[in-house]
Enzyme design. Structure first.
Site, PDB file in Angstrom:
ATOM      1  N   HIS A 138       0.394  -1.089  -0.201  1.00 36.33           N
ATOM      2  CA  HIS A 138       0.004  -0.674   0.148  1.00 36.33           C
ATOM      3  C   HIS A 138       0.546   1.675   0.065  1.00 36.33           C
ATOM      4  O   HIS A 138      -0.023   2.517   0.119  1.00 36.33           O
ATOM      5  CB  HIS A 138      -0.798   0.300   1.162  1.00 36.33           C
ATOM      6  N   ASP A 172      -2.117 -10.739  -2.072  1.00 38.21           N
ATOM      7  CA  ASP A 172      -2.852 -10.294  -0.619  1.00 38.21           C
ATOM      8  C   ASP A 172      -4.502 -10.244  -1.153  1.00 38.21           C
ATOM      9  O   ASP A 172      -4.936  -9.899  -2.249  1.00 38.21           O
ATOM     10  CB  ASP A 172      -2.068  -9.126  -0.384  1.00 38.21           C
ATOM     11  N   HIS A 174      -6.251  -7.568   0.334  1.00 37.87           N
ATOM     12  CA  HIS A 174      -6.425  -5.891  -0.758  1.00 37.87           C
ATOM     13  C   HIS A 174      -5.923  -5.714  -1.975  1.00 37.87           C
ATOM     14  O   HIS A 174      -4.519  -6.248  -1.771  1.00 37.87           O
ATOM     15  CB  HIS A 174      -5.766  -5.330   0.347  1.00 37.87           C
ATOM     16  N   ASP A 261      -4.576 -12.764   4.028  1.00 36.49           N
ATOM     17  CA  ASP A 261      -5.740 -12.056   4.581  1.00 36.49           C
ATOM     18  C   ASP A 261      -6.691 -13.567   3.976  1.00 36.49           C
ATOM     19  O   ASP A 261      -7.915 -12.599   4.528  1.00 36.49           O
ATOM     20  CB  ASP A 261      -5.187 -11.289   4.539  1.00 36.49           C
TER      21      ASP A 261
HETATM   22  C1  SP5 Z   1      -1.356  -4.967   3.670  1.00 28.55           C
HETATM   23  C2  SP5 Z   1      -2.184  -4.745   3.721  1.00 28.55           C
HETATM   24  O1  SP5 Z   1      -3.143  -6.239   4.136  1.00 28.55           O
HETATM   25  N1  SP5 Z   1      -2.712  -4.136   4.226  1.00 28.55           N
HETATM   26  C3  SP5 Z   1      -3.617  -4.498   4.946  1.00 28.55           C
HETATM   27  C4  SP5 Z   1      -5.257  -2.717   5.349  1.00 28.55           C
HETATM   28  C5  SP5 Z   1      -6.314  -2.718   6.073  1.00 28.55           C
HETATM   29  N2  SP5 Z   1      -6.448  -1.424   6.452  1.00 28.55           N
HETATM   30  C6  SP5 Z   1      -7.735  -1.361   6.692  1.00 28.55           C
HETATM   31  C7  SP5 Z   1      -8.588  -2.734   7.799  1.00 28.55           C
HETATM   32  C8  SP5 Z   1      -9.235  -2.346   8.953  1.00 28.55           C
HETATM   33  C9  SP5 Z   1      -9.585  -2.711   9.363  1.00 28.55           C
HETATM   34  N3  SP5 Z   1     -10.205  -2.569  11.439  1.00 28.55           N
HETATM   35  C10 SP5 Z   1     -10.490  -3.454  11.301  1.00 28.55           C
HETATM   36  C11 SP5 Z   1     -11.064  -2.374  13.248  1.00 28.55           C
HETATM   37  C12 SP5 Z   1     -11.874  -4.023  13.596  1.00 28.55           C
HETATM   38  N4  SP5 Z   1     -12.205  -3.223  15.164  1.00 28.55           N
HETATM   39 ZN    ZN Z   2      -3.876  -7.095   2.733  1.00 28.39          ZN
END
Ligand code: SP5
Ligand code: ZN
Length: 320
Positions: A138, A172, A174, A261
């Site tokens: 990212h 991944d 994402h 993930d």
């Molecule tokens: C490298 C990678 O896998 N980055 C992922 C970034 C995603 N970030 C946003 C996800 C937000 C999830 N928040 C969870 C809160 C639960 N209460």
């Molecule tokens: Zn990811």
């Protein structure tokens, strides 16, 4: 299983943010040091691997990817970080890149881990696994976000591009918006990503299937969107499309941005994958028969990460 070099760097342990912040609410930060430690332990115990420490003499290679301003800025703010770890700046894309006093050092170690892997692949290794943390896909040339600070996979691909054509396959959960952005105008590095719908998932602003590259890079960016919890059967159909595009590109090297993930119990994501599905995915990718660097990205179900990494390496058999 043939012997595989696994590149590791302990300075990632220093980067351990206390919480994730979104809309003023704090939650557990899922990108934790034990992610890499458990993968390393599992591979050491059960696999035929040689652990190689990252070489820290490679910083000139980074400067060509991330402007020197960016690296200097990052180093400076790491020194000034307060307890929130959040520093408003043009360089920071979202609230998912907290910075503590050692974040720069850890991120520097991660990019060195990727670059060390790239130098090994360039000198003839068939498969190297860089245990990068923090992850990187990212991060763009001049921004951080999504738990990423330097783009480890992009730095490795950029280095390998000095010796031939490079395909990056990002699996991944994402979309790797930073990697896409870095190579968007280049035809010598193909970026192919399979990921969850950005309308509903991070990074939201990129990852759509109509993003195909620009100028000289037109046609060298390929996004495939799959549904959350799609399961391995439907995922494999997209993976075959991705592999077909990479075959037609005639790459000399492959960089795999490997996130875990997609695992069914991942706390923030999930494609509904079982553990053994990672062996199927790896077997399909290894059919490309390319010298390859695996770069660790996300994956947050810590208790199984070691098993997933092991399944992936065991599945990677065809090229040996
Ligand atoms: C490298 C990678 O896998 N980055 C992922 C970034 C995603 N970030 C946003 C996800 C937000 C999830 N928040 C969870 C809160 C639960 N209460
Ligand atoms: Zn990811």
């Amino acid at each position: 299983m043939p012997m595989i070099k696994v590149v590791y760097n302990s300075s990632h342990l220093l980067h351990d943010p206390e919480f994730e912040l979104y809309d003023g609410r704090k939650s557990r930060y899922p990108e934790t040091p034990d992610r890499i430690e458990t993968i390393k332990t599992w591979l050491e115990q059960y696999g035929n691997v040689e652990i190689v420490n990252a070489d820290h003499g490679l910083n000139k290679i980074t400067a060509s990817l991330h402007g020197s301003n960016y690296e200097e800025y990052f180093q400076q703010i790491s020194k000034k970080a307060d307890s929130t770890g959040l520093i408003p700046s043009n360089f920071i894309h979202d609230t998912y890149a907290p910075i503590n006093s050692d974040t720069y050092k850890a991120a520097r170690g991660a990019i060195d881990t990727a670059l060390t892997g790239a130098t090994l692949v360039a000198s003839g290794e068939k498969l190297v696994y860089s245990l990068c943390r923090p992850p990187g896909h990212h991060a763009g040339g001049n921004y951080m976000g999504g738990y990423c600070y330097f783009n480890n996979a992009a730095a490795a691909a950029n280095y390998l591009s000095l010796s031939g054509k490079v395909a990056i396959l990002d699996i991944d959960y994402h979309h790797g918006n930073g990697t896409q952005n870095i190579f968007y105008e280049r035809a010598d590095v193909l970026y192919v990503s399979i990921h969850a719908d950005p309308k509903l998932n991070y990074p939201y602003t990129n990852g759509y299937e109509n993003e195909n590259g620009r100028d000289a890079g037109l046609g060298y960016n390929f996004n495939l969107v799959v549904a959350k919890n799609c399961g391995i059967r439907s995922y494999m159909a997209s993976l075959e499309k991705a592999l077909k595009r990479i075959r037609s590109f005639k790459a000399d090297y492959l960089v795999v941005s490997l996130g875990f993930d997609g695992y069914k119990d991942d706390p923030i994501a999930g494609f509904g994958f079982e553990k053994e599905d990672y062996a199927l995915i790896a077997a399909a990718i290894s059919g490309l028969m390319l010298p390859s660097l695996i770069v660790q990205e996300g994956g947050y179900c810590v208790e199984v990460l070691g098993e997933l990494a092991q399944a992936f390496l065991k599945g990677w058999h065809e090229y040996f």
